[in-house]
Design a protein around this motif. Structure first.
Motif, mmCIF file in Angstrom:
data_model
loop_
_atom_site.group_PDB
_atom_site.id
_atom_site.type_symbol
_atom_site.label_atom_id
_atom_site.label_comp_id
_atom_site.label_asym_id
_atom_site.label_seq_id
_atom_site.Cartn_x
_atom_site.Cartn_y
_atom_site.Cartn_z
ATOM 1 N N VAL A 144 1.315 -4.444 -11.330
ATOM 2 C CA VAL A 144 2.067 -5.587 -10.791
ATOM 3 C C VAL A 144 1.927 -5.636 -9.268
ATOM 4 O O VAL A 144 1.722 -6.711 -8.688
ATOM 5 C CB VAL A 144 3.553 -5.510 -11.211
ATOM 6 C CG1 VAL A 144 4.409 -6.481 -10.413
ATOM 7 C CG2 VAL A 144 3.687 -5.778 -12.697
ATOM 8 N N THR A 145 2.025 -4.480 -8.612
ATOM 9 C CA THR A 145 1.877 -4.490 -7.153
ATOM 10 C C THR A 145 0.450 -4.846 -6.739
ATOM 11 O O THR A 145 0.253 -5.502 -5.722
ATOM 12 C CB THR A 145 2.276 -3.136 -6.540
ATOM 13 O OG1 THR A 145 1.500 -2.100 -7.143
ATOM 14 C CG2 THR A 145 3.748 -2.862 -6.729
ATOM 15 N N PHE A 146 -0.547 -4.435 -7.543
ATOM 16 C CA PHE A 146 -1.929 -4.824 -7.240
ATOM 17 C C PHE A 146 -2.100 -6.339 -7.375
ATOM 18 O O PHE A 146 -2.711 -6.982 -6.514
ATOM 19 C CB PHE A 146 -2.900 -4.097 -8.164
ATOM 20 C CG PHE A 146 -4.329 -4.455 -7.942
ATOM 21 C CD1 PHE A 146 -5.006 -4.001 -6.825
ATOM 22 C CD2 PHE A 146 -5.005 -5.265 -8.837
ATOM 23 C CE1 PHE A 146 -6.327 -4.341 -6.604
ATOM 24 C CE2 PHE A 146 -6.318 -5.607 -8.634
ATOM 25 C CZ PHE A 146 -6.983 -5.146 -7.519
ATOM 26 N N ALA A 147 -1.547 -6.920 -8.436
ATOM 27 C CA ALA A 147 -1.635 -8.370 -8.617
ATOM 28 C C ALA A 147 -0.899 -9.099 -7.489
ATOM 29 O O ALA A 147 -1.370 -10.135 -6.996
ATOM 30 C CB ALA A 147 -1.061 -8.761 -9.973
ATOM 31 N N VAL A 190 0.840 -1.208 0.000
ATOM 32 C CA VAL A 190 0.000 0.000 0.000
ATOM 33 C C VAL A 190 0.869 1.250 0.000
ATOM 34 O O VAL A 190 0.589 2.217 -0.725
ATOM 35 C CB VAL A 190 -0.967 -0.017 1.203
ATOM 36 C CG1 VAL A 190 -1.593 1.344 1.424
ATOM 37 C CG2 VAL A 190 -2.041 -1.056 0.978
ATOM 38 N N ILE A 191 1.950 1.244 0.763
ATOM 39 C CA ILE A 191 2.865 2.383 0.767
ATOM 40 C C ILE A 191 3.482 2.564 -0.614
ATOM 41 O O ILE A 191 3.589 3.693 -1.128
ATOM 42 C CB ILE A 191 3.937 2.201 1.861
ATOM 43 C CG1 ILE A 191 3.284 2.305 3.232
ATOM 44 C CG2 ILE A 191 5.062 3.222 1.710
ATOM 45 C CD1 ILE A 191 4.180 1.892 4.375
ATOM 46 N N ALA A 192 3.879 1.460 -1.252
ATOM 47 C CA ALA A 192 4.438 1.542 -2.610
ATOM 48 C C ALA A 192 3.390 2.052 -3.599
ATOM 49 O O ALA A 192 3.712 2.855 -4.491
ATOM 50 C CB ALA A 192 4.964 0.172 -3.035
ATOM 51 N N GLY A 228 3.416 5.123 -18.490
ATOM 52 C CA GLY A 228 3.176 3.724 -18.837
ATOM 53 C C GLY A 228 3.868 2.773 -17.881
ATOM 54 O O GLY A 228 3.282 1.780 -17.419
ATOM 55 N N TRP A 229 5.146 3.075 -17.568
ATOM 56 C CA TRP A 229 5.896 2.229 -16.652
ATOM 57 C C TRP A 229 5.321 2.290 -15.242
ATOM 58 O O TRP A 229 5.282 1.283 -14.542
ATOM 59 C CB TRP A 229 7.374 2.624 -16.639
ATOM 60 C CG TRP A 229 8.043 2.324 -17.931
ATOM 61 C CD1 TRP A 229 8.476 3.226 -18.858
ATOM 62 C CD2 TRP A 229 8.325 1.031 -18.456
ATOM 63 N NE1 TRP A 229 9.011 2.569 -19.926
ATOM 64 C CE2 TRP A 229 8.942 1.214 -19.711
ATOM 65 C CE3 TRP A 229 8.120 -0.266 -18.008
ATOM 66 C CZ2 TRP A 229 9.352 0.152 -20.502
ATOM 67 C CZ3 TRP A 229 8.529 -1.326 -18.795
ATOM 68 C CH2 TRP A 229 9.132 -1.116 -20.019
#
Length: 107
Positions: free
Chosen positions: A88-91, A57-59, A80-81
């Motif tokens: 990716v962090t959500f997955a 969450v912090i990221a 885009g990046w």
């Protein structure tokens, strides 16, 4: 007072609610509900999940802040990046949330 139909009616806020039963009475009074004992190590796994999700969450907050800064400053080359990194962090957060539960409980 109407004595013709003297059947007591129990009013419920939601008629689809299940009936509520009193807990069993033991020698010291009402007994607690079902004892769902966790598997050994389950608390440590849940604590690790919470810790990792807090880091994610912090990221995510940092990624959103950086993406808004880039967007509002007119530099859209990195958006885009940043979107891919956020996805990716959500997955990863979904994987951390749901995968260990299925492995431990045997589903």
């Amino acid at each position: 007072m109407n004595t013709h139909n003297s059947v007591p009616r129990v009013r419920k806020a939601n008629p689809d609610d299940p009936t509520v039963r009193r807990p069993p009475i033991g020698s010291r009074g009402p007994m607690p509900g079902p004892n769902f004992l966790g598997l050994e190590g389950r608390i440590a796994i849940v604590q690790a999940q919470v810790f990792l999700l807090a880091i994610i969450v912090i990221a995510q907050l940092w990624l959103v802040t950086d993406a808004l800064y880039e967007l509002l400053s007119g530099r859209t080359a990195n958006l885009g990046w940043l979107t891919i990194a956020s996805g990716v962090t959500f997955a990863l957060a979904l994987l951390i949330t749901f995968w260990p539960r299925r492995r431990i409980e045997g589903h």
